[in-house]
Design an enzyme around this catalytic site. Structure first.
Site, PDB file in Angstrom:
ATOM      1  N   ARG A  38       0.820  -1.218   0.000  1.00  0.00           N
ATOM      2  CA  ARG A  38       0.000   0.000   0.000  1.00  0.00           C
ATOM      3  C   ARG A  38       0.856   1.272   0.000  1.00  0.00           C
ATOM      4  NH1 ARG A  38      -4.978  -1.870   4.033  1.00  0.00           N
ATOM      5  NH2 ARG A  38      -6.284  -2.678   2.364  1.00  0.00           N
ATOM      6  N   LYS A 195     -18.413 -15.893   4.601  1.00  0.00           N
ATOM      7  CA  LYS A 195     -19.860 -15.731   4.798  1.00  0.00           C
ATOM      8  C   LYS A 195     -20.540 -15.084   3.606  1.00  0.00           C
ATOM      9  CE  LYS A 195     -19.742 -15.500   9.835  1.00  0.00           C
ATOM     10  NZ  LYS A 195     -20.107 -14.711  11.022  1.00  0.00           N
ATOM     11  N   GLY A 329      -8.340  -8.110   0.969  1.00  0.00           N
ATOM     12  CA  GLY A 329      -7.134  -8.440   1.729  1.00  0.00           C
ATOM     13  C   GLY A 329      -6.645  -9.861   1.548  1.00  0.00           C
ATOM     14  N   GLY A 352     -13.125  -3.104   1.713  1.00  0.00           N
ATOM     15  CA  GLY A 352     -14.540  -2.729   1.813  1.00  0.00           C
ATOM     16  C   GLY A 352     -14.967  -1.778   0.709  1.00  0.00           C
TER      17      GLY A 352
END
Length: 381
Positions: A38, A195, A329, A352
């Site tokens: 990053r 999930k 990630g 996100g």
């Protein structure tokens, strides 16, 4: 979706005080940066400003510390060493943001973690104004935080003399827009993770874009259960079965084929990875793709015993001639571990933010930049 915001190339940077919002939310271990991915991604904007003889100020968050309290494990100080090495110059580290005695002694300064400041996550206008007063130009270059309506990502855009998007943010938006709004067919989306509840909106959105939707990881278990297949004591979400059935119906309506595992690697009645026949099925779909989106592992990738599914699918994506975009990630960790970075067309730094953008949500920081560009006439010389 057409985003009309200004970029670094639209304005004169010479001699200006430029405040960058970066995404230096990097993994640390014993005060040492474990991955500089990053930080390296932020370099083009910083170097462009330095070449224009500008004074550069950098800010970022790291983790989720308690606001108003300094906590060593969340300090950005370890990032200084990495930046000094990458830029080959001294970096001034500033803990006391708004001190009356503050003087910029180096061409580049790094402020301490923005989340140590009270009011950051609440997007406090008073804090945003103080940040804006530090600079002549504010540059939002943290795509990974663009979905946060915080003082350092959104509030400062409103109050800075000039607010623009940095090169990393601009590249992210261009790559994702190409994927979502103008993709070459056939489009294959590979979505994994634990999930289905966290990615249901993404899966629904992708049925309108993808020709084939490949599902792996724990979320595949819920979809398999909705089709009447036994999943034993595997991780799955029984409450989500009605939603899974709606997703299957939506995919059919949108002429999107959903591929689910046809064999699995299990242990003690629990599914941990996709099996060899599934790898073959998924790889065959990827061979024919012209555009590929990848987010999430196919199994419990961090355990070598269950890493084969993710490894083989990653290699199939890397070997493809398709335009490929990967984000998230765990996905980045897999690409990094397998040394496949150079073989993926575009790697998104957002987690996100990446998912919310694919869902079709407008990200607050990007919305703020678009609003600013519409409201203000800048001197674009």
């Amino acid at each position: 979706m057409q985003h009309k915001f200004l970029t670094l190339n639209d304005i004169s940077l010479t001699g200006q005080r430029i405040l960058f919002r970066e995404d230096f939310n990097v993994p640390l271990q014993s005060g040492i940066v474990q991955s500089d991915l990053r930080i390296r991604a932020a370099l083009p904007g910083i170097q462009q400003a330095l070449q224009a003889n500008a004074s550069v100020m950098l800010m970022s968050h790291l983790g989720r510390p308690e606001a108003g309290v300094w906590q060593e494990q969340f300090s950005l100080r370890p990032v200084v060493k990495v930046l000094e090495k990458l830029l080959d110059m001294p970096i001034q580290f500033v803990s006391d943001w708004f001190s009356a005695n503050f003087k910029q002694k180096s061409k580049v300064i790094l402020f301490e973690n923005v989340r140590f400041l009270s009011g950051e996550t609440e997007n406090d206008p008073a804090l945003a104004k103080k940040m804006a007063q530090l600079c002549d130009i504010f540059v939002m270059d943290a795509f990974g935080s663009a979905h946060r309506a915080h003082a350092s990502t959104m509030g400062v855009v409103e109050f800075a003399p000039v607010a623009v998007a940095g090169p990393l943010l601009s590249k992210e938006i261009t790559a994702l827009d190409k994927l979502m709004f103008n993709p070459k067919s056939p489009v294959v989306a590979v979505i994994g993770g634990a999930k289905v509840s966290t990615k249901m909106a993404v899966l629904q959105a992708l049925t309108t874009v993808a020709d084939v939707l490949i599902v792996g990881g724990g979320m595949a278990n819920t979809l398999l259960a909705s089709q009447g297949y036994p999943v034993g004591s595997s991780l799955y979400e029984p409450d989500l079965i009605p939603n899974a059935l709606k997703l299957m119906a939506l995919a059919k309506h949108n002429n999107c084929q959903i591929l689910l595992p046809i064999d699995v690697i299990s242990d003690d009645g629990k599914i941990f990875d996709i099996g060899p026949q599934t790898i073959q099925l998924y790889s065959a779909a990827l061979v024919n793709a012209a555009t590929i989106l990848w987010n999430g592992p196919m199994g419990v990738f961090e355990n070598p015993a269950y890493a084969n599914g993710t490894t083989q699918i990653a290699k199939a994506i890397a070997d493809s001639t398709a335009y490929s975009v990967a984000g998230g990630g765990d996905t980045l960790a897999a690409i990094d571990k397998l040394c496949l970075t150079e073989k993926i067309s575009y790697i998104s730094t957002g987690g996100g933010a990446f998912l919310e953008y694919i869902e079709g949500q407008q990200l607050p920081a990007i919305q703020a930049l678009c609003d600013r560009a519409g409201q203000t006439k800048y001197d674009l010389t």
